[in-house]
Motif scaffolding. Structure first.
Motif, PDB file in Angstrom:
ATOM      1  N   UNK A  93      67.614  60.676  -3.256  1.00 30.82           N
ATOM      2  CA  UNK A  93      69.016  61.092  -3.370  1.00 30.82           C
ATOM      3  C   UNK A  93      69.445  61.004  -4.843  1.00 30.82           C
ATOM      4  N   UNK A  94      69.119  59.880  -5.493  1.00 27.18           N
ATOM      5  CA  UNK A  94      69.485  59.705  -6.891  1.00 27.18           C
ATOM      6  C   UNK A  94      68.859  60.807  -7.758  1.00 27.18           C
ATOM      7  N   UNK A  95      67.575  61.089  -7.484  1.00 25.12           N
ATOM      8  CA  UNK A  95      66.841  62.083  -8.264  1.00 25.12           C
ATOM      9  C   UNK A  95      67.513  63.457  -8.191  1.00 25.12           C
ATOM     10  N   UNK A  96      67.799  63.910  -6.970  1.00 22.83           N
ATOM     11  CA  UNK A  96      68.390  65.237  -6.798  1.00 22.83           C
ATOM     12  C   UNK A  96      69.824  65.290  -7.320  1.00 22.83           C
ATOM     13  N   UNK A  97      70.567  64.210  -7.116  1.00 28.63           N
ATOM     14  CA  UNK A  97      71.939  64.161  -7.607  1.00 28.63           C
ATOM     15  C   UNK A  97      71.942  64.274  -9.132  1.00 28.63           C
ATOM     16  N   UNK A  98      71.070  63.489  -9.715  1.00 26.00           N
ATOM     17  CA  UNK A  98      70.973  63.451 -11.165  1.00 26.00           C
ATOM     18  C   UNK A  98      70.575  64.823 -11.713  1.00 26.00           C
ATOM     19  N   UNK A  99      69.548  65.428 -11.109  1.00 23.24           N
ATOM     20  CA  UNK A  99      69.070  66.726 -11.555  1.00 23.24           C
ATOM     21  C   UNK A  99      70.153  67.782 -11.389  1.00 23.24           C
ATOM     22  N   UNK A 100      70.827  67.726 -10.233  1.00 26.88           N
ATOM     23  CA  UNK A 100      71.893  68.701  -9.959  1.00 26.88           C
ATOM     24  C   UNK A 100      72.982  68.623 -11.022  1.00 26.88           C
ATOM     25  N   UNK A 101      73.421  67.383 -11.317  1.00 29.90           N
ATOM     26  CA  UNK A 101      74.466  67.208 -12.316  1.00 29.90           C
ATOM     27  C   UNK A 101      73.997  67.707 -13.683  1.00 29.90           C
ATOM     28  N   UNK A 102      72.756  67.469 -13.979  1.00 28.72           N
ATOM     29  CA  UNK A 102      72.166  67.906 -15.251  1.00 28.72           C
ATOM     30  C   UNK A 102      72.249  69.416 -15.371  1.00 28.72           C
ATOM     31  N   UNK A 103      71.806  70.106 -14.305  1.00 32.13           N
ATOM     32  CA  UNK A 103      71.856  71.574 -14.306  1.00 32.13           C
ATOM     33  C   UNK A 103      73.282  72.082 -14.478  1.00 32.13           C
ATOM     34  N   UNK A 104      74.173  71.393 -13.790  1.00 34.12           N
ATOM     35  CA  UNK A 104      75.577  71.792 -13.860  1.00 34.12           C
ATOM     36  C   UNK A 104      76.076  71.714 -15.307  1.00 34.12           C
ATOM     37  N   UNK A 105      75.722  70.625 -15.973  1.00 36.91           N
ATOM     38  CA  UNK A 105      76.160  70.442 -17.357  1.00 36.91           C
ATOM     39  C   UNK A 105      75.556  71.515 -18.260  1.00 36.91           C
TER      40      UNK A 105
ATOM     41  N   UNK B 177      74.631  74.458 -17.432  1.00 42.14           N
ATOM     42  CA  UNK B 177      75.299  75.737 -17.180  1.00 42.14           C
ATOM     43  C   UNK B 177      76.644  75.792 -17.894  1.00 42.14           C
ATOM     44  N   UNK B 178      77.397  74.696 -17.790  1.00 42.72           N
ATOM     45  CA  UNK B 178      78.694  74.635 -18.447  1.00 42.72           C
ATOM     46  C   UNK B 178      78.548  74.820 -19.969  1.00 42.72           C
ATOM     47  N   UNK B 179      77.559  74.155 -20.560  1.00 44.05           N
ATOM     48  CA  UNK B 179      77.331  74.220 -22.005  1.00 44.05           C
ATOM     49  C   UNK B 179      77.021  75.642 -22.443  1.00 44.05           C
ATOM     50  N   UNK B 180      76.143  76.331 -21.651  1.00 44.23           N
ATOM     51  CA  UNK B 180      75.767  77.687 -21.990  1.00 44.23           C
ATOM     52  C   UNK B 180      76.975  78.590 -21.981  1.00 44.23           C
ATOM     53  N   UNK B 181      77.794  78.375 -20.928  1.00 43.71           N
ATOM     54  CA  UNK B 181      78.980  79.202 -20.795  1.00 43.71           C
ATOM     55  C   UNK B 181      79.870  79.021 -22.026  1.00 43.71           C
ATOM     56  N   UNK B 182      80.020  77.775 -22.485  1.00 40.07           N
ATOM     57  CA  UNK B 182      80.875  77.472 -23.634  1.00 40.07           C
ATOM     58  C   UNK B 182      80.164  77.725 -24.963  1.00 40.07           C
ATOM     59  N   UNK B 183      78.917  78.248 -24.920  1.00 41.11           N
ATOM     60  CA  UNK B 183      78.077  78.475 -26.105  1.00 41.11           C
ATOM     61  C   UNK B 183      78.075  77.259 -27.017  1.00 41.11           C
ATOM     62  N   UNK B 184      77.974  76.151 -26.401  1.00 31.88           N
ATOM     63  CA  UNK B 184      77.981  74.897 -27.149  1.00 31.88           C
ATOM     64  C   UNK B 184      76.667  74.728 -27.895  1.00 31.88           C
ATOM     65  N   UNK B 185      76.747  74.313 -29.125  1.00 35.05           N
ATOM     66  CA  UNK B 185      75.521  74.157 -29.919  1.00 35.05           C
ATOM     67  C   UNK B 185      75.089  72.699 -29.868  1.00 35.05           C
TER      68      UNK B 185
END
Ligand code: HEC
Ligand code: HEC
Ligand code: HEC
Ligand code: HEC
Ligand code: HEC
Ligand code: HEC
Ligand code: HEC
Ligand code: HEC
Length: 391
Positions: free
Chosen positions: A360-372, A374-382
């Motif tokens: 559960x921890x592994x998937x939660x952690x990975x999911x949150x990572x992907x989410x971040x 995606x958010x960074x890409x959208x904001x073109x964050x360097x």
């Protein structure tokens, strides 16, 4: 012509009458004598069942013929009542008893062979096969199958003390004269089945029977008429009985216990002993090394070999250095019963939750990572530190 006096006439007539009467009596007596003589001769040559049973009928438990072996305790009587209900009821005694050629007492045994279930039935089956009657006479096939399995068994070997006979022949277990197999599911079948421990025990294996009668299986079978409990043949089979010293026996007996105690077999298989046994090694602890064989008791019985008081001694047969701590090992532990094996239950639940928690921890952690990401890409964050690494 001179007349014969009346008195002389009377004497002569009386004489002839008496002579005639005498002759009549004489011939009658002769005839009677002759007929009995003839009858005797006829009886001597008569070899039908009624004649045989005339002497051999078992009444009052013994044969009423002087000089018979029954007087020294050996049974020689045939119960006609049971014979007529047997599978061989339509047969003549002398069809089987080819060695008996007269009806006198004692017999002058003829040269014919003694009756033999095996030889006779193998021949019957061959005939049935030739006549294409194997379906109609399927039961004869059962007899032959039992003969085949019997042939390789311990009982078919010559007896160690008396090589002229086998350890146990068919008619030692099945009295040929009364053998009949009641249909499955009837009370007569149950009665028949319940005699098995006696058949094995009464004449040959008295020690085993005695011990068995006191065991949980014996009490169930002999006292409660519980067919579900093990009798001699459930553990040893009836016709393919092998020496108990053989490895094949040591391996198959475990399976035999397991046909009734499936759960205990499963849990046993999970242990070190069970794994080694499964690999084909008979030396390791088997069901009967711990529980005994003929005297098996409930583990809660203080006399049981696996009762907590006796358990260490039982393990020490093989684990010579074992101490009290050693027997905390549970040979049938399972993870589903908290009441019986709380430690095992707790450990297993802990392991499960640990495993589940990690995933559960592994998937939660990975999911949150992907989410971040995606958010960074959208904001073109360097991310200058990452670019530096990838260079
Ligand atoms: C007149 C009485 C009598 C008649 C009839 C009779 N038997 Fe017997 N039979 C005996 C006696 C007595 C013995 C026991 C002899 C002994 O113990 O040695 C005996 C023994 C036997 C035995 C055992 C033999 C052995 O191996 O020692 C067989 C089998 C047998 N009888 C079969 C028959 C058959 C079959 C018939 C019919 C054909 C028959 N008997 C008719 C009296 C009779
Ligand atoms: C299907 C075959 C068969 C038939 C039918 C048969 N017998 Fe037997 N009988 C046997 C066998 C098998 C034995 C055991 C022989 C042995 O162990 O030497 C035997 C043994 C005996 C014995 C020896 C005593 C004993 O108990 O060991 C007597 C007596 C005897 N039979 C009499 C009869 C009489 C009488 C009949 C007819 C009513 C009869 N038999 C019918 C097969 C048969
Ligand atoms: C001399 C020959 C002979 C001997 C010995 C003999 N039998 Fe039989 N048996 C027969 C005959 C014949 C039948 C009847 C066959 C039929 O139904 O066609 C029969 C029938 C049977 C059946 C019943 C088959 C059915 O149709 O239901 C069984 C079971 C059986 N015998 C077992 C035995 C056993 C066990 C022994 C020895 C203890 C034995 N027999 C000894 C000849 C013999
Ligand atoms: C050591 C004892 C023993 C010997 C020896 C023995 N049997 Fe059996 N037999 C049994 C027992 C016990 C049963 C009953 C099994 C049951 O109820 O499940 C049986 C059952 C049978 C049946 C009935 C099977 C059925 O399913 O209906 C036949 C037929 C039979 N035996 C034939 C023979 C023949 C033939 C021989 C000799 C080659 C023989 N037996 C030798 C113990 C023996
Ligand atoms: C619960 C299973 C079981 C039952 C029921 C059972 N046995 Fe055994 N028997 C065994 C085992 C296992 C062995 C081998 C280990 C041993 O010797 O204790 C054995 C061994 C034997 C031996 C070899 C000699 C010996 O004592 O080691 C004989 C004979 C024997 N059994 C006869 C019988 C008879 C007769 C009965 C019925 C009254 C019977 N058994 C019931 C499991 C069983
Ligand atoms: C290493 C010794 C050992 C072996 C091998 C073993 N058992 Fe047990 N058995 C025990 C002990 C000890 C108990 C007491 C219950 C417990 O502590 O789990 C027991 C209990 C049982 C019980 C009572 C019911 C229960 O579950 O508590 C049965 C039935 C049983 N065993 C059958 C078997 C069978 C069948 C086999 C072989 C497949 C076998 N045992 C192998 C030691 C053993
Ligand atoms: C034909 C089936 C059958 C076979 C084979 C069999 N058993 Fe049993 N066993 C039973 C029955 C039925 C009981 C009685 C159960 C009860 O009363 O709760 C029993 C009871 C027991 C018990 C006591 C269980 C308790 O909870 O008190 C033990 C231990 C046991 N058997 C071990 C064995 C071993 C070891 C073997 C093989 C050597 C074996 N059994 C073979 C049917 C069998
Ligand atoms: C018939 C002999 C026998 C009996 C009885 C027996 N064991 Fe064993 N056991 C073995 C053998 C053989 C091994 C495998 C050891 C090896 O190969 O080093 C073994 C292995 C083990 C192991 C795992 C390996 C180890 O040595 O730590 C445990 C635990 C164990 N037995 C516990 C028990 C307990 C508890 C009992 C009594 C309830 C018992 N055994 C009774 C023969 C037996």
């Amino acid at each position: 012509m001179k007349r014969i006096p009346g008195s002389i006439k009377l004497v002569v007539i009386t004489f002839y009458c008496l002579a005639g009467l005498f002759a009549l009596i004489q011939t009658d007596a002769f005839a009677k004598d002759a007929s009995t003589q003839q009858g005797k001769a006829q009886q001597l040559s008569k070899l039908d069942n009624a004649t045989c049973l005339g002497c051999h009928e078992l009444s009052n438990g013994s044969l009423h013929v002087s000089g018979a072996k029954s007087e020294s305790g050996q049974p020689h009587g045939i119960s006609q009542e049971k014979f007529v209900k047997s599978v061989h009821n339509e047969m003549q005694c002398v069809t089987c008893h080819k060695e008996i050629t007269d009806a006198s007492s004692p017999h002058k045994l003829g040269p014919g062979p003694k009756p033999d279930c095996v030889a006779c039935h193998l021949e019957l089956w061959e005939t049935a096969k030739k006549e294409n009657l194997t379906n109609e006479k399927a039961r004869l096939g059962v007899v032959v199958r039992n003969v085949e399995t019997y042939k390789n068994s311990f009982h078919a070997r010559p007896n160690a003390d008396d090589k002229t006979r086998v350890n146990a022949a068919c008619d030692d277990c099945h009295n040929t004269h009364i053998f009949s197999v009641p249909p499955q599911g009837t009370t007569r079948r149950t009665d028949w089945h319940l005699t098995i421990p006696m058949v094995c025990g009464e004449n040959c294996h008295a020690d085993q029977l005695e011990e068995y009668a006191e065991s949980i299986h014996g009490k169930n079978v002999l006292e409660m008429r519980n067919l579900k409990a093990a009798d001699c043949t459930d553990c040893h089979t009836s016709h393919s009985i092998t020496s108990t010293l053989k490895n094949t026996f040591k391996l198959s007996i475990t399976e035999n216990c397991g046909t009734c105690h499936t759960e205990n077999l499963d849990t046993y298989r999970d242990t070190y002993h069970g794994q080694v046994n499964k690999l084909g090694y008979g030396y390791t602890a088997k069901c009967y090394d711990c529980h005994g064989s003929h005297g098996i008791l409930s583990p809660s019985d203080p006399k049981s070999k696996v009762h907590p008081n006796n358990r260490l001694k039982t393990c020490q047969k093989c684990h010579k250095e074992a101490t009290q701590g050693f027997v905390t090992f549970s040979p049938h532990a399972n993870t589903s019963s908290f009441e019986r094996y709380p430690q095992v239950w707790i450990v297993s639940r802990f392991m499960w939750s640990l495993l589940a928690g990690v995933f559960i921890f592994f998937w939660l952690h990975t999911g949150l990572w992907w989410y971040r990401e995606a958010q960074d890409r959208k904001a073109r964050k360097v991310h200058p530190e990452r670019r530096k690494e990838s260079k």
